[in-house]
Structures are given as C-alpha cells and as structure tokens.
Design a protein around this motif. Structure first.
Motif, PDB file in Angstrom:
ATOM      1  N   ALA A  55       0.839  -1.207   0.000  1.00 48.00           N
ATOM      2  CA  ALA A  55       0.000   0.000   0.000  1.00 48.00           C
ATOM      3  C   ALA A  55       0.868   1.249   0.000  1.00 48.00           C
ATOM      4  CB  ALA A  55      -0.916  -0.013   1.221  1.00 48.00           C
ATOM      5  N   PHE A  56       1.958   1.197   0.754  1.00 48.73           N
ATOM      6  CA  PHE A  56       2.872   2.344   0.779  1.00 48.73           C
ATOM      7  C   PHE A  56       3.536   2.542  -0.578  1.00 48.73           C
ATOM      8  CE2 PHE A  56       7.120   4.106   1.260  1.00 48.73           C
ATOM      9  CZ  PHE A  56       6.822   5.316   1.859  1.00 48.73           C
ATOM     10  N   ALA A  57       3.971   1.454  -1.201  1.00 43.40           N
ATOM     11  CA  ALA A  57       4.630   1.536  -2.504  1.00 43.40           C
ATOM     12  C   ALA A  57       3.700   2.141  -3.548  1.00 43.40           C
ATOM     13  CB  ALA A  57       5.102   0.157  -2.936  1.00 43.40           C
ATOM     14  N   GLU A  58       2.447   1.770  -3.491  1.00 44.34           N
ATOM     15  CA  GLU A  58       1.474   2.328  -4.438  1.00 44.34           C
ATOM     16  C   GLU A  58       1.294   3.821  -4.216  1.00 44.34           C
ATOM     17  OE1 GLU A  58      -3.230   1.639  -5.651  1.00 44.34           O
ATOM     18  OE2 GLU A  58      -2.124   0.048  -4.625  1.00 44.34           O
ATOM     19  N   ALA A  59       1.258   4.218  -2.940  1.00 47.44           N
ATOM     20  CA  ALA A  59       1.125   5.647  -2.627  1.00 47.44           C
ATOM     21  C   ALA A  59       2.379   6.412  -3.026  1.00 47.44           C
ATOM     22  CB  ALA A  59       0.856   5.818  -1.130  1.00 47.44           C
ATOM     23  N   ALA A  60       3.551   5.815  -2.787  1.00 46.83           N
ATOM     24  CA  ALA A  60       4.809   6.483  -3.121  1.00 46.83           C
ATOM     25  C   ALA A  60       4.975   6.643  -4.625  1.00 46.83           C
ATOM     26  CB  ALA A  60       5.982   5.703  -2.534  1.00 46.83           C
ATOM     27  N   ALA A  61       4.488   5.670  -5.383  1.00 48.55           N
ATOM     28  CA  ALA A  61       4.603   5.740  -6.844  1.00 48.55           C
ATOM     29  C   ALA A  61       3.885   6.968  -7.397  1.00 48.55           C
ATOM     30  CB  ALA A  61       4.037   4.465  -7.467  1.00 48.55           C
ATOM     31  N   LYS A  62       2.793   7.351  -6.765  1.00 49.62           N
ATOM     32  CA  LYS A  62       2.059   8.545  -7.203  1.00 49.62           C
ATOM     33  C   LYS A  62       2.916   9.800  -7.040  1.00 49.62           C
ATOM     34  CE  LYS A  62      -2.313   6.546  -5.552  1.00 49.62           C
ATOM     35  NZ  LYS A  62      -3.407   6.708  -4.559  1.00 49.62           N
ATOM     36  N   GLN A  63       3.718   9.821  -5.993  1.00 51.98           N
ATOM     37  CA  GLN A  63       4.563  10.977  -5.723  1.00 51.98           C
ATOM     38  C   GLN A  63       5.832  10.980  -6.572  1.00 51.98           C
ATOM     39  OE1 GLN A  63       3.445  13.356  -3.775  1.00 51.98           O
ATOM     40  NE2 GLN A  63       1.629  12.168  -3.211  1.00 51.98           N
ATOM     41  N   LEU A  64       6.358   9.773  -6.825  1.00 55.76           N
ATOM     42  CA  LEU A  64       7.620   9.651  -7.553  1.00 55.76           C
ATOM     43  C   LEU A  64       7.448   9.721  -9.066  1.00 55.76           C
ATOM     44  CD1 LEU A  64       9.090   6.775  -5.385  1.00 55.76           C
ATOM     45  CD2 LEU A  64      10.058   9.087  -5.556  1.00 55.76           C
ATOM     46  N   GLY A  65       6.268   9.363  -9.545  1.00 57.77           N
ATOM     47  CA  GLY A  65       6.035   9.332 -10.984  1.00 57.77           C
ATOM     48  C   GLY A  65       6.601   8.095 -11.663  1.00 57.77           C
ATOM     49  N   GLN A  66       7.004   7.120 -10.868  1.00 61.30           N
ATOM     50  CA  GLN A  66       7.504   5.840 -11.370  1.00 61.30           C
ATOM     51  C   GLN A  66       6.972   4.731 -10.465  1.00 61.30           C
ATOM     52  OE1 GLN A  66       9.308   4.923 -13.995  1.00 61.30           O
ATOM     53  NE2 GLN A  66       9.804   6.948 -14.818  1.00 61.30           N
ATOM     54  N   PRO A  67       6.790   3.522 -11.010  1.00 61.98           N
ATOM     55  CA  PRO A  67       6.334   2.410 -10.161  1.00 61.98           C
ATOM     56  C   PRO A  67       7.339   2.096  -9.063  1.00 61.98           C
ATOM     57  CG  PRO A  67       6.149   1.863 -12.494  1.00 61.98           C
ATOM     58  CD  PRO A  67       6.950   3.126 -12.422  1.00 61.98           C
ATOM     59  N   MET A  68       6.828   1.615  -7.954  1.00 65.49           N
ATOM     60  CA  MET A  68       7.666   1.117  -6.872  1.00 65.49           C
ATOM     61  C   MET A  68       7.306  -0.355  -6.700  1.00 65.49           C
ATOM     62  SD  MET A  68       8.407   2.993  -3.275  1.00 65.49           S
ATOM     63  CE  MET A  68       9.974   2.701  -2.450  1.00 65.49           C
ATOM     64  N   VAL A  69       8.248  -1.226  -6.999  1.00 59.51           N
ATOM     65  CA  VAL A  69       7.990  -2.661  -7.087  1.00 59.51           C
ATOM     66  C   VAL A  69       8.453  -3.363  -5.821  1.00 59.51           C
ATOM     67  CG1 VAL A  69       8.419  -4.749  -8.432  1.00 59.51           C
ATOM     68  CG2 VAL A  69       8.312  -2.520  -9.578  1.00 59.51           C
ATOM     69  N   ILE A  70       7.553  -4.125  -5.204  1.00 62.87           N
ATOM     70  CA  ILE A  70       7.900  -4.893  -4.003  1.00 62.87           C
ATOM     71  C   ILE A  70       8.571  -6.198  -4.406  1.00 62.87           C
ATOM     72  CG2 ILE A  70       7.024  -6.110  -1.976  1.00 62.87           C
ATOM     73  CD1 ILE A  70       6.865  -3.132  -1.670  1.00 62.87           C
ATOM     74  N   GLU A  71       9.691  -6.476  -3.785  1.00 65.89           N
ATOM     75  CA  GLU A  71      10.405  -7.738  -3.986  1.00 65.89           C
ATOM     76  C   GLU A  71      10.524  -8.440  -2.636  1.00 65.89           C
ATOM     77  OE1 GLU A  71      14.938  -9.107  -4.915  1.00 65.89           O
ATOM     78  OE2 GLU A  71      14.076  -7.637  -6.275  1.00 65.89           O
ATOM     79  N   ASN A  72       9.863  -9.578  -2.490  1.00 67.48           N
ATOM     80  CA  ASN A  72       9.876 -10.305  -1.215  1.00 67.48           C
ATOM     81  C   ASN A  72      11.121 -11.172  -1.086  1.00 67.48           C
ATOM     82  OD1 ASN A  72       6.793 -10.013  -2.065  1.00 67.48           O
ATOM     83  ND2 ASN A  72       6.914 -10.032   0.172  1.00 67.48           N
ATOM     84  N   ARG A  73      11.824 -11.012   0.033  1.00 65.23           N
ATOM     85  CA  ARG A  73      13.000 -11.830   0.349  1.00 65.23           C
ATOM     86  C   ARG A  73      12.893 -12.300   1.795  1.00 65.23           C
ATOM     87  NH1 ARG A  73      18.522  -9.380  -2.425  1.00 65.23           N
ATOM     88  NH2 ARG A  73      17.613  -8.780  -4.441  1.00 65.23           N
ATOM     89  N   PRO A  74      11.990 -13.239   2.063  1.00 63.62           N
ATOM     90  CA  PRO A  74      11.797 -13.688   3.444  1.00 63.62           C
ATOM     91  C   PRO A  74      12.949 -14.562   3.939  1.00 63.62           C
ATOM     92  CG  PRO A  74      10.471 -15.006   1.950  1.00 63.62           C
ATOM     93  CD  PRO A  74      11.095 -13.923   1.118  1.00 63.62           C
ATOM     94  N   GLY A  75      13.062 -14.628   5.260  1.00 69.99           N
ATOM     95  CA  GLY A  75      14.082 -15.465   5.880  1.00 69.99           C
ATOM     96  C   GLY A  75      15.078 -14.638   6.664  1.00 69.99           C
ATOM     97  N   ALA A  76      15.915 -15.324   7.447  1.00 67.39           N
ATOM     98  CA  ALA A  76      16.980 -14.672   8.229  1.00 67.39           C
ATOM     99  C   ALA A  76      16.433 -13.585   9.143  1.00 67.39           C
ATOM    100  CB  ALA A  76      18.052 -14.107   7.303  1.00 67.39           C
ATOM    101  N   SER A  77      15.232 -13.823   9.684  1.00 66.52           N
ATOM    102  CA  SER A  77      14.611 -12.907  10.649  1.00 66.52           C
ATOM    103  C   SER A  77      14.474 -11.482  10.124  1.00 66.52           C
ATOM    104  CB  SER A  77      15.399 -12.906  11.968  1.00 66.52           C
ATOM    105  OG  SER A  77      15.438 -14.202  12.530  1.00 66.52           O
ATOM    106  N   GLY A  78      14.213 -11.356   8.824  1.00 64.67           N
ATOM    107  CA  GLY A  78      13.944 -10.042   8.254  1.00 64.67           C
ATOM    108  C   GLY A  78      15.172  -9.224   7.895  1.00 64.67           C
ATOM    109  N   THR A  79      16.349  -9.866   7.796  1.00 67.19           N
ATOM    110  CA  THR A  79      17.578  -9.107   7.537  1.00 67.19           C
ATOM    111  C   THR A  79      18.091  -9.219   6.104  1.00 67.19           C
ATOM    112  OG1 THR A  79      18.980 -10.955   8.279  1.00 67.19           O
ATOM    113  CG2 THR A  79      18.305  -9.341   9.946  1.00 67.19           C
ATOM    114  N   LEU A  80      17.414  -9.954   5.229  1.00 67.90           N
ATOM    115  CA  LEU A  80      17.936 -10.149   3.880  1.00 67.90           C
ATOM    116  C   LEU A  80      17.902  -8.867   3.041  1.00 67.90           C
ATOM    117  CD1 LEU A  80      16.636 -13.723   2.964  1.00 67.90           C
ATOM    118  CD2 LEU A  80      18.858 -13.021   3.870  1.00 67.90           C
ATOM    119  N   GLY A  81      17.017  -7.958   3.374  1.00 68.78           N
ATOM    120  CA  GLY A  81      17.018  -6.673   2.689  1.00 68.78           C
ATOM    121  C   GLY A  81      18.270  -5.872   3.025  1.00 68.78           C
ATOM    122  N   ALA A  82      18.659  -5.901   4.288  1.00 68.80           N
ATOM    123  CA  ALA A  82      19.886  -5.211   4.701  1.00 68.80           C
ATOM    124  C   ALA A  82      21.105  -5.836   4.039  1.00 68.80           C
ATOM    125  CB  ALA A  82      20.023  -5.251   6.221  1.00 68.80           C
TER     126      ALA A  82
END
Length: 326
Positions: A55-82
């Motif tokens: 929902a946030f990505a969709e709202a942010a895309a309106k402000q940025l003028g470009q899509p914001m794409v969610i990429e799920n990387r579950p595991g490692a207690s939520g640290t794979l994004g870092a």
C-alpha cells in the motif's frame, strides 16, 4: 609558447572534466527517478508487513512518478534486505524495509552487513501491534493462565514467531527470564506459516504482529495480550503487557533505508516523496487494518534511532545471555 598553450589546454580540460563529473550528480537528482524503484520486503507475501508495504509503494509511486515494485525476500529474521544493500548501487533504485531485527541480529550471530555503516536511513514509517494468540479451543483464557501452564510444564509451551532475534522472540524470552520459565521457541519465515502451525496444532501459541487479526475476528483464535503502550482500538477488551505488570512496551518501529553513500539530493528526493505518501488514504487504510501506529522519523532522526537501538540491543542480548561470540 607551446608550453603555455599546453598548460592552458590542460587546465581547461581539467576544469571541463570537473564540471562533467559534478554536473551528472545534480542532473541525476533533478531527473530522479527515471525508472521503477525496487523496495525489498524481507517477509513473505501476504503478511501484514507485505500488505502495508505494498500500500505504501502504491502511494509512493504517485509521488515519484515511477512504479515502486515490491520484492519479497523472506528469511533470516527479516535481515535479507539489509544484506542486499551491501552490494546495491547507491543510485536510489534499490531500497529495503528495515525491521528492528536489523539492529539485533548482528549481536546474535555473524552477518554480512553493518547496520551503522552499510545503510542510509531515509524515513521512519510505522510500527507493529504485537500480540499473543492461541486457538479458540485452547484451555487458556488469559495470558496469566498461559504462563501458569508454562511454569508447570517446563519446556513444553511451544510458541511460534517470525524468526530468532525478532522482537517477538526476544520479548517472550524476556518474559520467560523474568518469571523463570523455560519456553520452546519455534521460528518461522513469516506469519502465514506461523498461523498455519497454530491452527494445525503443531504449536500452541502464535506470537506475531496483527496478521492474526482475521482469525481473531472470525473466532478461530483468541487474543490474550497486546504489547503496545495502550490497549488497541480494535480489541479494547484485551490487556497490555504493561497493564499486567511486565513493564514492557514493544512496537518495533520500522522504515525504509538504502545502501550507503546515497547522495544528499537522492535522500531528500526519496524522503520528501515518502513523507507525502504517508498521508495517502490507501496507505492509512492499510495501517488501520492492522492497527499499526504512525511513527514518522526524518533521515536524521532515523539514523539516530538506529544507533540507539543497536546499542540497546547489544546490552539486552548480554543481559539475556543470547549474545553470540562474533
């Protein structure tokens, strides 16, 4: 004369090259973004974090003028994004959610990132409403009854969380340490697996954020306690840990970060768009759906929070005897 000409030409080329090197940064910042931005959600599809971030990505895309794409990387207690930020280019096109486990896991085990050196903190968004849930047919009608069972049956109360080192896991261990309880922790990659295990009878307790809300509202699960500073608007009859005398408030603020060395211009462009996105009705509705509070932090405030949280978690891990040897 030839020397003077060569010198002038060299100086002129140097000034031109310097201008060319400086100009692209300003131009890039002014044009940014010119393509979709990837936002890593380090949790599975369908959980509260995933739905709120979409929902946030969709709202942010309106402000940025470009899509914001969610990429799920579950595991490692939520640290794979870092982890992904360590090798991500500092161009603003790859970002991640930063759950509180990013500051905690480095104290438990060796990790491939440094939360104070490898991340650029952009904005604090929200936090979680955490709670302890059992099946509707479970014998425990209150959190006290559940803890009494744990005391009488050491090591038999199996509770599920989204992973080792998460706030859910650490807070349960803190409660156990206060009361001298031996609990059986069962880590999962996310809320869907956690709930499935509870309803299937593989675990006895689900400790998680409000992804359990549909089951609680439908009567398939019973909410025993929440962990916020006050009772929730949605389940006002359910007490808090603080009310029950534990002196614990846990809401795990989170936000968005990028890789190190993001330019100040890109930080400002992203922050300003994200700040406006926080007021979007669709995003606000998603927060309300999961009873998540607004916890805004500027880039400076978020970076300061990261330093404080990292140190607080170091001390807590030592006190609970969970700190790794790294």
């Amino acid at each position: 004369m030839n020397f003077r000409r060569r010198l002038v030409r060299a100086l002129g080329f140097g000034m031109l090259a310097g201008g060319l090197l400086a100009a692209p940064q300003s131009a890039v910042a002014q044009q940014f973004p010119v393509k979709p931005i990837t936002l890593i959600c380090p949790w599975p599809v369908g959980g509260s974090s995933d739905i709120v971030l979409r929902a946030f990505a969709e709202a942010a895309a309106k402000q940025l003028g470009q899509p914001m794409v969610i990429e799920n990387r579950p595991g490692a207690s939520g640290t794979l994004g870092a982890v992904a930020m360590v090798t991500a280019r500092p161009d603003g096109y790859t970002l991640t959610q930063t759950p509180i486990s990013v500051f905690r896991i480095p104290h438990l085990q060796k990790v491939a990132f440094d939360p104070l050196k490898d991340l650029t903190y952009l904005i604090g968004l929200t936090g979680y409403t955490f709670g302890v849930v059992v099946r509707a047919d479970a014998p425990w009608k209150s959190f006290k009854e559940l803890l009494d069972y744990a005391k009488e049956n050491p090591g038999k109360l199996a509770y599920g969380t989204p992973g080792a080192g998460t706030s859910l896991h650490i807070t349960m261990e803190e409660i156990g340490a206060k009361l001298g309880l031996k609990l059986l922790h069962v880590p999962f990659k996310g809320a869907a697996d956690n709930m499935q295990a509870l309803l299937g009878g593989h675990t006895m307790v689900m400790v998680d954020s409000t992804s359990w809300a549909p089951q609680v509202d439908s009567g398939r699960a019973r909410l025993l306690v929440t962990w916020g500073a006050e009772r929730t608007k949605r389940w006002p009859e359910v007490p808090t840990l603080k009310e029950l005398g534990f002196g614990i408030v846990s809401d795990s603020p989170f936000g968005i970060a990028g890789p190190r060395d993001l330019s100040p211009q890109l930080v400002k462009a992203l922050h300003d768009a994200f700040r406006k996105a926080m007021d979007d009705p669709g995003y606000q509705k998603a927060l309300e759906r999961y009873d998540q509070p607004v916890i805004y932090m500027s880039p400076q405030d978020y970076a300061s929070y990261a330093r404080r949280q990292f140190e607080q978690d170091r001390v807590m891990m030592e006190q609970l005897g969970l700190r790794g040897s790294n």
